[in-house]
Design an enzyme around this catalytic site. Sequence first.
Site, PDB file in Angstrom:
ATOM      1  N   GLY A  15      -0.147  -2.435  -4.020  1.00  0.00           N
ATOM      2  CA  GLY A  15      -0.849  -3.545  -3.296  1.00  0.00           C
ATOM      3  C   GLY A  15      -0.300  -4.789  -3.636  1.00  0.00           C
ATOM      4  O   GLY A  15       0.716  -5.226  -3.811  1.00  0.00           O
ATOM      5  N   ASP A  16      -1.350  -5.815  -4.145  1.00  0.00           N
ATOM      6  CA  ASP A  16      -0.792  -7.201  -4.510  1.00  0.00           C
ATOM      7  C   ASP A  16      -1.248  -7.143  -5.933  1.00  0.00           C
ATOM      8  O   ASP A  16      -2.329  -6.564  -6.485  1.00  0.00           O
ATOM      9  CB  ASP A  16      -1.994  -8.419  -3.942  1.00  0.00           C
ATOM     10  CG  ASP A  16      -1.589  -9.593  -4.258  1.00  0.00           C
ATOM     11  OD1 ASP A  16      -0.707 -10.160  -3.610  1.00  0.00           O
ATOM     12  OD2 ASP A  16      -2.183  -9.849  -5.356  1.00  0.00           O
ATOM     13  N   LYS A  35      -1.437   4.750 -15.037  1.00  0.00           N
ATOM     14  CA  LYS A  35      -2.929   5.370 -15.579  1.00  0.00           C
ATOM     15  C   LYS A  35      -3.363   6.287 -14.741  1.00  0.00           C
ATOM     16  O   LYS A  35      -3.854   5.655 -13.561  1.00  0.00           O
ATOM     17  CB  LYS A  35      -3.622   4.134 -16.097  1.00  0.00           C
ATOM     18  CG  LYS A  35      -2.908   3.156 -16.911  1.00  0.00           C
ATOM     19  CD  LYS A  35      -3.882   1.841 -17.376  1.00  0.00           C
ATOM     20  CE  LYS A  35      -3.129   0.631 -17.784  1.00  0.00           C
ATOM     21  NZ  LYS A  35      -3.033  -0.303 -17.016  1.00  0.00           N
ATOM     22  N   THR A  66      -2.504  -6.190  -0.038  1.00  0.00           N
ATOM     23  CA  THR A  66      -3.384  -5.469  -0.800  1.00  0.00           C
ATOM     24  C   THR A  66      -4.004  -4.328   0.042  1.00  0.00           C
ATOM     25  O   THR A  66      -3.976  -4.263   1.281  1.00  0.00           O
ATOM     26  CB  THR A  66      -4.446  -6.417  -1.425  1.00  0.00           C
ATOM     27  OG1 THR A  66      -5.409  -5.773  -2.418  1.00  0.00           O
ATOM     28  CG2 THR A  66      -5.256  -6.890  -0.234  1.00  0.00           C
ATOM     29  N   ASP A  99       3.887   1.459 -11.530  1.00  0.00           N
ATOM     30  CA  ASP A  99       2.462   1.984 -11.592  1.00  0.00           C
ATOM     31  C   ASP A  99       2.436   3.375 -11.068  1.00  0.00           C
ATOM     32  O   ASP A  99       3.065   3.691  -9.744  1.00  0.00           O
ATOM     33  CB  ASP A  99       1.406   1.136 -11.043  1.00  0.00           C
ATOM     34  CG  ASP A  99       0.829   0.159 -12.052  1.00  0.00           C
ATOM     35  OD1 ASP A  99       1.291   0.205 -13.043  1.00  0.00           O
ATOM     36  OD2 ASP A  99       0.291  -0.823 -11.736  1.00  0.00           O
ATOM     37  N   MET A 153     -11.368   1.723  -5.990  1.00  0.00           N
ATOM     38  CA  MET A 153     -11.521   2.445  -6.872  1.00  0.00           C
ATOM     39  C   MET A 153     -13.031   2.845  -6.734  1.00  0.00           C
ATOM     40  O   MET A 153     -13.788   2.976  -7.730  1.00  0.00           O
ATOM     41  CB  MET A 153     -11.284   1.979  -8.446  1.00  0.00           C
ATOM     42  CG  MET A 153      -9.904   1.631  -8.712  1.00  0.00           C
ATOM     43  SD  MET A 153      -9.587   0.605 -10.201  1.00  0.00           S
ATOM     44  CE  MET A 153      -9.791  -1.020  -9.620  1.00  0.00           C
ATOM     45  N   PRO A 193       0.766  -1.341  -0.015  1.00  0.00           N
ATOM     46  CA  PRO A 193       0.268  -0.007   0.064  1.00  0.00           C
ATOM     47  C   PRO A 193       0.920   1.168  -0.042  1.00  0.00           C
ATOM     48  O   PRO A 193       0.307   2.416  -0.004  1.00  0.00           O
ATOM     49  CB  PRO A 193      -0.953  -0.100   1.353  1.00  0.00           C
ATOM     50  CG  PRO A 193       0.060  -1.067   2.172  1.00  0.00           C
ATOM     51  CD  PRO A 193       0.835  -2.022   1.113  1.00  0.00           C
ATOM     52  N   ILE A 211      -4.761  -8.390  -7.427  1.00  0.00           N
ATOM     53  CA  ILE A 211      -6.116  -7.847  -7.135  1.00  0.00           C
ATOM     54  C   ILE A 211      -6.357  -6.588  -7.833  1.00  0.00           C
ATOM     55  O   ILE A 211      -5.418  -5.496  -7.736  1.00  0.00           O
ATOM     56  CB  ILE A 211      -5.958  -7.642  -5.799  1.00  0.00           C
ATOM     57  CG1 ILE A 211      -6.266  -8.965  -4.974  1.00  0.00           C
ATOM     58  CG2 ILE A 211      -7.213  -6.864  -5.423  1.00  0.00           C
ATOM     59  CD1 ILE A 211      -6.076  -8.944  -3.339  1.00  0.00           C
TER      60      ILE A 211
HETATM   61  N1  SAH Z   1      -3.491  -3.901  -6.795  1.00  0.00           N
HETATM   62  C1  SAH Z   1      -4.028  -2.991  -5.746  1.00  0.00           C
HETATM   63  C2  SAH Z   1      -5.171  -2.429  -6.370  1.00  0.00           C
HETATM   64  C3  SAH Z   1      -5.073  -1.497  -7.539  1.00  0.00           C
HETATM   65  S1  SAH Z   1      -6.514  -0.749  -8.079  1.00  0.00           S
HETATM   66  C4  SAH Z   1      -4.175  -3.759  -4.391  1.00  0.00           C
HETATM   67  O1  SAH Z   1      -4.004  -4.801  -4.403  1.00  0.00           O
HETATM   68  O2  SAH Z   1      -4.178  -2.883  -3.451  1.00  0.00           O
HETATM   69  C5  SAH Z   1      -6.225   0.941  -7.394  1.00  0.00           C
HETATM   70  C6  SAH Z   1      -6.952   1.095  -6.164  1.00  0.00           C
HETATM   71  O3  SAH Z   1      -6.367   0.551  -5.126  1.00  0.00           O
HETATM   72  C7  SAH Z   1      -7.197   2.716  -5.734  1.00  0.00           C
HETATM   73  O4  SAH Z   1      -8.150   2.949  -6.474  1.00  0.00           O
HETATM   74  C8  SAH Z   1      -7.453   2.461  -4.408  1.00  0.00           C
HETATM   75  O5  SAH Z   1      -8.924   1.847  -4.053  1.00  0.00           O
HETATM   76  C9  SAH Z   1      -6.597   1.317  -3.719  1.00  0.00           C
HETATM   77  N2  SAH Z   1      -5.492   1.548  -3.085  1.00  0.00           N
HETATM   78  C10 SAH Z   1      -4.217   1.540  -3.541  1.00  0.00           C
HETATM   79  N3  SAH Z   1      -3.448   1.977  -2.742  1.00  0.00           N
HETATM   80  C11 SAH Z   1      -4.073   2.296  -1.708  1.00  0.00           C
HETATM   81  C12 SAH Z   1      -3.722   2.956  -0.329  1.00  0.00           C
HETATM   82  N4  SAH Z   1      -2.407   3.113   0.052  1.00  0.00           N
HETATM   83  N5  SAH Z   1      -4.852   3.140   0.156  1.00  0.00           N
HETATM   84  C13 SAH Z   1      -5.931   3.116   0.069  1.00  0.00           C
HETATM   85  N6  SAH Z   1      -6.344   2.535  -1.260  1.00  0.00           N
HETATM   86  C14 SAH Z   1      -5.435   2.376  -1.964  1.00  0.00           C
END
Ligand code: SAH
Length: 458
Positions: free
Chosen positions: A301-302, A269, A330, A247, A382, A224, A305
């Site tokens: 994140g992961d 993106k 994630t 990303d 999102m 995160p 996902i």
């Molecule tokens: N693969 C990522 C998700 C990518 S989609 C995962 O596993 O977390 C992108 C979305 O992830 C964002 O719109 C938001 O909803 C969430 N996200 C990513 N980083 C975040 C963070 N530090 N805090 C809260 N939401 C986060």
Amino acid sequence: MQYLPIHFDTRGANILVVGGGPAAEAKLRTLLKTEANLIVVDTSVGPEVSRWASQGKLNWEKRDYRESDLDGASLVYAATEDDALNATIAASATARQIPVNAADQKAACRFITPALVDRAPVLVSIGTEGTSPALARALKAELETILPPETGAFALKTKVLREKVKALLPDLADRQRFWARILGGKDLSAQLRVSPEGLESQVEMELAGQDDIAGKVLLVGAGPGDPDMLTTAARRALHAADVIVYDRLVSDGVLELGRREAEYIYVGKTPGEPSIGQTAINQILIDKATEGLSVVRLKSGDPLIFGRADEEIDALSALDIPVQIIPGITSAAAAAAAINASLTTRGTNRAVSLLTGHDAKGFAEQDWASLARPGGRAAVYMGVGASRFIQGRLMLHGAEGDRPVTVVENASRPNQIITYTTLRKLPDDIAAAGIKGPAILLIGYAERETISSERLAV
Ligand code: SAH
């Protein structure tokens, strides 16, 4: 940065130390480890300094200081027990452009000697520009534990092995990758304790296995944002990567763990803005891996996902380019951790859904009826822009308006913001909070009640 840290070559240099008392002795203790000619000027010196003089480790000029002592000096330490004299010496040295250190007079110093962790030939110097000597000491103590006494021997052995590696890997980039693998692994402190023979056999094994590491793509979860939330495997992969394709939501702190020499390619993106397409991203991964480079595809994140991982895995697999996945934390897990909430709770929810607020077609449809049932819980990715849509759909299917919702923005990052609200107030509270960073909507999750001491006692 007011002070530039440099490692000064002392071979053949004259270093003048004016003074032979305790201040001078402290400086000399470090200076004796160098290869400089040490000249000490004072009418009398302490017993340690006198002993060093009789051992021939320094030249003691038994007399008062005079300005001509500065002739031919490369560095000067004004370390008498007389502040006024130290200031005079410092002024004369500075006028002659000779770097000078005056004991206990920071303003008069042209250089200061940092706290040192000495594992020669490995030296770690710590400076705080005088802001916090206590912090410098604490850092030194910490580094002393990380760098085992064997560190110096390890570095010396490396010097010998480098020749061997160079003969087999003439390409500099190959060699950098090679050493990154030897040093980037597991636990650095443990690795530094490896005996010279152990290191030699590791190098030989790694050289024998050379061919199978290059040209693959690692799909790595960056977590995160907080670099502490990376897996050790992710750290290792970043350290060894030639190319890092990353990303928008990958944090700077995580990116900094890659090598400076690696190639960094941003393929973020931004929602609502034209940006690089998935096909172009796939092509970058293919091209770089085909060149034989070790590629890290870093996703927030992961990677599995809401990361469009399948498209990348399929494109690479179709060309027989090996792909390996390193999972990450994630953001739903980080968001739940931020509010001390368990994602599943015995007796409350047997399932938790991970949803996206958007898909390729716009706001994403879900199985609203089942989510709307009492006790329904979900983490929405999102979802900020889709919050009114989600609220409308859930309430249409009978979800109660006072169902708790918690929004965690920038989970795990220094600018993390938590908003506790309800389904009814969700869109308004999101607007009021002015959320700009990535956020997770935790539907069905409330602020944790403080458990009363009676309940704890039961
Ligand atoms: N693969 C990522 C998700 C990518 S989609 C995962 O596993 O977390 C992108 C979305 O992830 C964002 O719109 C938001 O909803 C969430 N996200 C990513 N980083 C975040 C963070 N530090 N805090 C809260 N939401 C986060």
